[in-house]
Scaffold this active site. Structure first.
Site, PDB file in Angstrom:
ATOM      1  N   PHE A  71     -18.835  -1.174  27.309  1.00 18.37           N
ATOM      2  CA  PHE A  71     -18.463  -2.228  26.361  1.00 18.37           C
ATOM      3  C   PHE A  71     -17.301  -1.215  25.648  1.00 18.37           C
ATOM      4  CE2 PHE A  71     -20.998  -6.106  25.845  1.00 18.37           C
ATOM      5  CZ  PHE A  71     -21.933  -5.805  26.964  1.00 18.37           C
ATOM      6  N   ASP A 109     -19.226   9.842  18.767  1.00 14.28           N
ATOM      7  CA  ASP A 109     -18.257  10.659  19.746  1.00 14.28           C
ATOM      8  C   ASP A 109     -18.610  12.014  19.325  1.00 14.28           C
ATOM      9  OD1 ASP A 109     -17.001   8.601  20.692  1.00 14.28           O
ATOM     10  OD2 ASP A 109     -15.844   8.110  19.097  1.00 14.28           O
ATOM     11  N   ASP A 137     -20.077  12.036  27.164  1.00 14.10           N
ATOM     12  CA  ASP A 137     -19.592  10.492  27.171  1.00 14.10           C
ATOM     13  C   ASP A 137     -20.812  10.066  28.497  1.00 14.10           C
ATOM     14  OD1 ASP A 137     -18.692   7.881  28.467  1.00 14.10           O
ATOM     15  OD2 ASP A 137     -16.904   8.590  27.252  1.00 14.10           O
ATOM     16  N   ILE A 138     -21.827   9.362  28.123  1.00 12.81           N
ATOM     17  CA  ILE A 138     -23.091   8.910  28.768  1.00 12.81           C
ATOM     18  C   ILE A 138     -22.779   8.252  29.978  1.00 12.81           C
ATOM     19  CG2 ILE A 138     -25.201   7.837  28.967  1.00 12.81           C
ATOM     20  CD1 ILE A 138     -25.538   8.237  25.520  1.00 12.81           C
ATOM     21  N   ASN A 141     -22.884   5.119  12.932  1.00 17.39           N
ATOM     22  CA  ASN A 141     -21.951   4.242  12.782  1.00 17.39           C
ATOM     23  C   ASN A 141     -22.675   2.763  12.608  1.00 17.39           C
ATOM     24  OD1 ASN A 141     -22.577   2.847  15.516  1.00 17.39           O
ATOM     25  ND2 ASN A 141     -21.998   4.883  16.332  1.00 17.39           N
ATOM     26  N   LYS A 200     -32.072  21.325   3.686  1.00 15.46           N
ATOM     27  CA  LYS A 200     -31.163  20.456   2.966  1.00 15.46           C
ATOM     28  C   LYS A 200     -29.976  21.307   2.543  1.00 15.46           C
ATOM     29  CE  LYS A 200     -30.831  16.829  -0.323  1.00 15.46           C
ATOM     30  NZ  LYS A 200     -31.384  16.348  -1.449  1.00 15.46           N
ATOM     31  N   GLY A 241     -23.774  -0.378  29.449  1.00 16.33           N
ATOM     32  CA  GLY A 241     -23.692   0.831  28.126  1.00 16.33           C
ATOM     33  C   GLY A 241     -23.339  -0.015  26.981  1.00 16.33           C
TER      34      GLY A 241
END
Ligand code: C5P
Length: 400
Positions: A323, A278, A306-307, A209, A288, A272
């Site tokens: 956050f 996700d 989900d850490i 991301n 490849k 965090g």
């Protein structure tokens, strides 16, 4: 900020158009109970008069190394010993170069060499001068040798250029100095996660991301300045951090979780900031993947751990600050995540606004606890980070 330690602060002003902002800086230190004296270089006096600084600081401004009267009043060695803190703001490229050579041919240079005070520099110069490799080398040398760097900020410059080189605003300089003086997180061990994670699909492709890592790095720096032992676990970003921070580079969400878990047993606070992917690919191809298939190609994804919520569940006695970046119904989603992830605080920002968030140097947030909400106006990520870190100190039982 109730327990502000009062200090002797020497503000040194060098030749830059930003010199006029030093008046506000001196005023801020004075307003908060510090004793302030001012040194001005010859070129600083081309931009602002010593009389103005004398009126604001309440002391005669120090200007010369070789003035017999001045040396009789308070000589350079006495001044160097008097100061608990020295702040050079604005600090010109010329002064940075002279300091990195250890020159002592004017009052400022001599004081810096002679003083054991905590030292800060807030550079101000044209953006090309700032990005010049010679300046970079000098800054690297100074900041590895006990000079705390504040800024510079990015934005419009007096010369018409746009970029890094603007002196940080007086409030940011003041807060950066104050957080170092307060040491409110002294003795605390803090884990900060930052940046994106990278979930490999094959050896050359991945899911990730837009997170730049800037907010997480700013949080880590602010926590370290306030005396904490900081572990920064970061996904792939192009940022550097100060030597005060113990940095651990990771790629995937799983790696980030494993590294966090190892440290969590002895940590006090987990922040965090990472934009953890996700999902990850169920299978990672060892070769490849070829374009030999037809129009469509399916990748099966599975949820990542989900850490923060996993750690919050395992370590309920520790403090967790999360956050969240949302594009709509920001408050509703933030409050939901505060509860569902088991957090003590959540910092929420609206990333549908183009001037804040992901790659920006600025942010504007609301912080929620179960009982309260506090708004933090748009500011640089580094100033915002200092204010957020202050919420975790002993003087901030609440976020009022
Ligand atoms: O659910 P969302 O990604 O919006 O939650 C954001 C918060 O949760 C951040 O603090 C982020 O670092 C953390 N998080 C996490 N592990 C995930 C996803 C988010 O620690 N897999």
């Amino acid at each position: 900020m109730n327990n502000i330690k009062k200090s002797n602060i020497l503000v040194c002003i060098t030749g830059s158009i930003a010199a006029y902002k030093s008046v506000d800086l001196v005023r801020l230190f004075k307003k908060n109970g510090h004793e302030v004296q001012v040194v001005m270089t010859e070129s600083a006096r081309e931009f602002i008069t010593p009389l103005t600084l004398q009126a604001i600081s309440g002391h005669k401004v120090h200007q010369s190394l070789l003035d017999i009267d001045a040396e009789l009043a308070m000589g350079h060695i006495e001044l160097a010993k008097w100061a608990d803190v020295i702040v050079i703001a604005p600090c010109s490229a010329e002064t940075i170069a002279r300091l990195s050579l250890g020159r002592a041919n004017d009052l400022l240079g001599a004081i810096i060499l002679a003083s054991k005070a905590k030292k800060f520099i807030a550079p101000a110069m044209n953006t090309n001068m700032w990005s010049n490799p010679v300046t970079k080398k000098n800054i690297f040398y100074l900041s590895s040798n006990d000079m705390n760097l504040i800024g510079p900020a990015k934005g419009d410059q007096a010369c018409g250029d746009v970029g890094y080189g603007r002196m940080s605003e007086p409030e940011e300089i003041y807060e950066s100095v104050q957080v170092t003086l307060n040491q409110s997180l002294n003795g605390k061990k803090i884990i900060v996660t930052a940046g994106p994670t990278r979930e490999q699909i094959d050896p050359v492709r991945f899911i990730s991301n837009n997170s730049s890592g800037k907010m997480g790095f700013a949080m880590a720096e602010a926590a370290a300045s306030s005396g904490a032992e900081v572990f920064l676990i970061t996904g792939p970003v192009s940022l550097t951090c100060s030597d005060l921070i113990k940095r651990i580079d990771v790629k995937t969400a799983n790696d980030m979780y494993e590294e966090s878990l190892k440290l969590m047993h002895s940590a006090d606070i987990f922040i965090g900031c990472a934009a953890v992917a996700d999902f990850k690919s169920v299978e990672i191809s060892h070769q490849k993947i070829k374009k030999s298939f037809e129009n469509h190609f399916d990748i099966r994804l599975e949820k990542n751990i989900d850490i923060i919520s996993s750690l919050a569940e395992q370590f309920p006695a520790k403090t967790f600050m999360g956050f969240c970046a949302e594009t709509e119904r920001v408050e509703e989603y933030a409050k939901e995540k505060l509860i569902s992830k088991g957090l003590d605080l959540i910092v929420a920002n609206d990333v549908s606004k183009s001037d804040i968030g992901f790659d920006s140097d600025f942010n504007e947030v609301n912080v929620y606890t179960k009982e309260e909400k506090k708004y933090f106006q748009k500011s640089t990520k580094s100033l915002l980070a200092i204010k957020l870190i202050n919420l975790l100190g002993p003087d901030s039982q609440s976020i009022h």
